[in-house]
Structure formats: C-alpha cells, structure tokens
Design an enzyme around this catalytic site. Structure first.
Site, PDB file in Angstrom:
ATOM      1  N   ASN A 178      35.137  31.968 -16.291  1.00  0.00           N
ATOM      2  CA  ASN A 178      33.743  32.358 -16.553  1.00  0.00           C
ATOM      3  C   ASN A 178      32.966  31.093 -16.921  1.00  0.00           C
ATOM      4  OD1 ASN A 178      31.329  33.427 -17.448  1.00  0.00           O
ATOM      5  ND2 ASN A 178      32.175  34.205 -19.368  1.00  0.00           N
TER       6      ASN A 178
ATOM      7  N   LYS B  26      29.810  30.729 -17.380  1.00  0.00           N
ATOM      8  CA  LYS B  26      28.591  30.974 -18.187  1.00  0.00           C
ATOM      9  C   LYS B  26      27.414  30.214 -17.571  1.00  0.00           C
ATOM     10  CE  LYS B  26      31.707  31.455 -22.027  1.00  0.00           C
ATOM     11  NZ  LYS B  26      31.887  31.603 -23.441  1.00  0.00           N
TER      12      LYS B  26
ATOM     13  N   HIS C  49      30.432  41.249 -21.353  1.00  0.00           N
ATOM     14  CA  HIS C  49      30.865  40.056 -22.095  1.00  0.00           C
ATOM     15  C   HIS C  49      30.177  40.072 -23.464  1.00  0.00           C
ATOM     16  CE1 HIS C  49      31.427  35.901 -23.282  1.00  0.00           C
ATOM     17  NE2 HIS C  49      32.399  35.851 -22.399  1.00  0.00           N
TER      18      HIS C  49
ATOM     19  N   GLU D  11      28.787  37.890 -25.115  1.00  0.00           N
ATOM     20  CA  GLU D  11      27.494  37.184 -25.165  1.00  0.00           C
ATOM     21  C   GLU D  11      26.374  38.070 -24.618  1.00  0.00           C
ATOM     22  OE1 GLU D  11      28.899  33.699 -23.143  1.00  0.00           O
ATOM     23  OE2 GLU D  11      30.134  33.214 -24.885  1.00  0.00           O
TER      24      GLU D  11
ATOM     25  N   GLU E 162      38.639  40.119 -25.501  1.00  0.00           N
ATOM     26  CA  GLU E 162      38.131  38.831 -25.969  1.00  0.00           C
ATOM     27  C   GLU E 162      37.628  38.985 -27.397  1.00  0.00           C
ATOM     28  OE1 GLU E 162      36.942  36.258 -22.398  1.00  0.00           O
ATOM     29  OE2 GLU E 162      35.196  37.411 -22.965  1.00  0.00           O
TER      30      GLU E 162
ATOM     31  N   GLY F 195      34.811  30.442 -27.575  1.00  0.00           N
ATOM     32  CA  GLY F 195      34.077  29.188 -27.700  1.00  0.00           C
ATOM     33  C   GLY F 195      34.174  28.557 -29.074  1.00  0.00           C
TER      34      GLY F 195
ATOM     35  N   SER G 186      39.082  30.940 -26.217  1.00  0.00           N
ATOM     36  CA  SER G 186      39.627  29.589 -26.420  1.00  0.00           C
ATOM     37  C   SER G 186      41.024  29.426 -25.829  1.00  0.00           C
ATOM     38  CB  SER G 186      39.615  29.219 -27.909  1.00  0.00           C
ATOM     39  OG  SER G 186      38.291  29.240 -28.400  1.00  0.00           O
TER      40      SER G 186
END
Ligand code: PEP
Length: 251
Positions: A9, A11, A95, A97, A167, A173, A213
């Site tokens: 991904n 992003k 996701h 985010e 996740e 991240g 991560s």
C-alpha cells in the site's frame, strides 16, 4: 486453502516516474513464486501499473479506496467501475487512515465492499483497533464489529472473494509491530468469526493479512503463524529491495 499474499500500500507517495521505477525494479527481481503480489499505487498510476504487470499472472493491482456511490455528481470521487475499467483487480477498503481522516464507518464501508464486488474487484477489507481500545481490552469486540457490519451481509460466493487485513492502528507507520503471538491471536479470532458465520471450508479459504510496520527484519515470526497468510505492507513497500525480500520470505 487461503492464498499467500504480499500487498504493498503506497498511500500518497511517489510521483509518476518514481512509481514506474519501483514497479520495474520489483518485477525485475521478482522471485519465482506462487505468492500473490499486489501493488496498490495511487489511482493515477493504476492503468500503467496494470499494463506493466499484465504478463505476471500472480501480480495484481489494487486501488487504495473507491467510492460508495456508483456514479454521478460526486466531485473528486472515483468509482469501482472506473477502477475496474483500467484493469485493476482489487481495492483496499476501510484502511484505518480512511476511517480516521475521512470519517469512513461500517455503513459506508459495506457499500464500498458491495460496489467493489459488483464490478469484479476483490476487496481487501482492513480492520484494527486503536491503542486506547487495546488498552481497554476492547480489541476483540472492535474487530468483530468491523467485520460483522461490513461483511456479514455477503453471500458465500462473494465472501470467498474478500481478503481481510488485520492492521492494529497503533502499529501502522509507527515502527511498533504486534508480536507474532498478538497478531496470531487476532487472526485466529477472525478465522473463528468466519467459521461461525460461513463454515470451516470458506473460513480456511479466506486470506487474512497482517499489517503494521511489517518489514524484512520482523516478518519471519509473523509469517510463521498459522493464521497469518501474508502482509499488507506500507513503508517497506516503497523500497523495492525490502518489498522483494518480503515476497521471498512469504514464498
Ligand atoms: C499500511 O498502511 O497498511 C501499513 C501497514 O503501513 P506500515 O507498514 O507503514 O505500518
């Protein structure tokens, strides 16, 4: 049997030249493997990346999001049909985010899943708890809720097409990774939810990815877990060498 998968991904990273360079480098060094490899670049590059990957039967291309609307006056939106029309195969939905910065919740996410399936895109549906939710020991309830509300209206045929990515938000991240044991516990829980709803055969056929991560230095322990079928990779998918290494490790 569930498929082994390594998905990258990207992003909102990489300009066009950098994006195409990254895909070329990965394809050039791609190990001989049946592991499914997925690139999820920004929308703008989907068509070109799909063209570059067309001769690699195990390499697929995913959008990072799609609209929950079919078409019409929704300025700035990209529909599942548009994504399918440029030969992408899959779409990431939910996701963390998107949930955090764009307020996406299960009702909308279930519609996105429906739109993806309507246009023959395989959804990669993401779930995960925040740090506060984990500290409050709410993580199992949160994940059950995220999965049941967005996916359990699907019939068996459609459910079989879904990939799930666990996740933990606190690991995305941040450099923090769930331990292999923490991740396996949640993956086994998800597999059990799927078994209870759809039966063992379907539950075993669905790939459940870990994301947060994940990189060559910590992937071995994660990929060794029984219910971890692969990884949804953010940062490490932006570096060809690391992404190829992860594909090798999952092969
Ligand atoms: C992700 O965004 O899906 C992700 C797992 O990111 P990172 O690997 O950078 O934590």
């Amino acid at each position: 049997m569930s498929e082994k998968i390594i998905a990258g991904n990207w992003k909102m990273n990489k300009n066009r030249n950098e994006a195409l360079d990254l895909v070329s480098s990965v394809l050039q060094d791609l190990p001989d493997t049946s592991t499914k490899v997925i690139f999820a670049p920004p929308y703008l590059y989907l068509e070109e990346v799909a063209r570059m990957c067309a001769d690699f039967s195990n390499v697929k291309v995913a959008a990072q999001n799609c609209s929950h609307f079919d078409k019409g006056a929704y300025t700035g939106e990209i529909s599942a049909q548009m994504i399918a029309s440029v030969n992408a195969d899959m779409v990431i939905i939910g996701h963390s985010e998107r949930r955090e910065y764009f307020g996406e919740e299960e009702l909308i996410l279930s519609e996105k899943v429906n739109k993806a399936l309507k246009y023959n895109l395989q959804p990669i549906y993401c779930v995960g708890e925040s740090l506060d939710q984990r500290k409050a020991e709410e993580h199992f309830d949160i994940i059950e809720n995220q999965i049941a509300k967005a996916l359990f209206h699907l019939d068996e045929e459609n459910m079989k097409k879904v990939v799930i990515a666990y996740e933990p938000v606190w690991a995305i991240g941040t450099g923090e990774t769930a331990t292999p044991e923490q991740a396996q516990k949640i993956h086994a829980f998800i597999r059990k939810l799927l078994t209870d709803q759809y039966g063992e055969e379907i539950a075993k056929s669905i790939s459940i990815l870990y994301g947060g991560s994940c990189k060559p230095a910590n992937a071995q322990g994660l990929f060794a877990q029984q219910d971890i079928d692969g990884g949804l990779i953010g940062g490490a998918s932006l570096v060809a060498e690391d992404f190829v290494k992860l594909i090798e490790m999952r092969s």
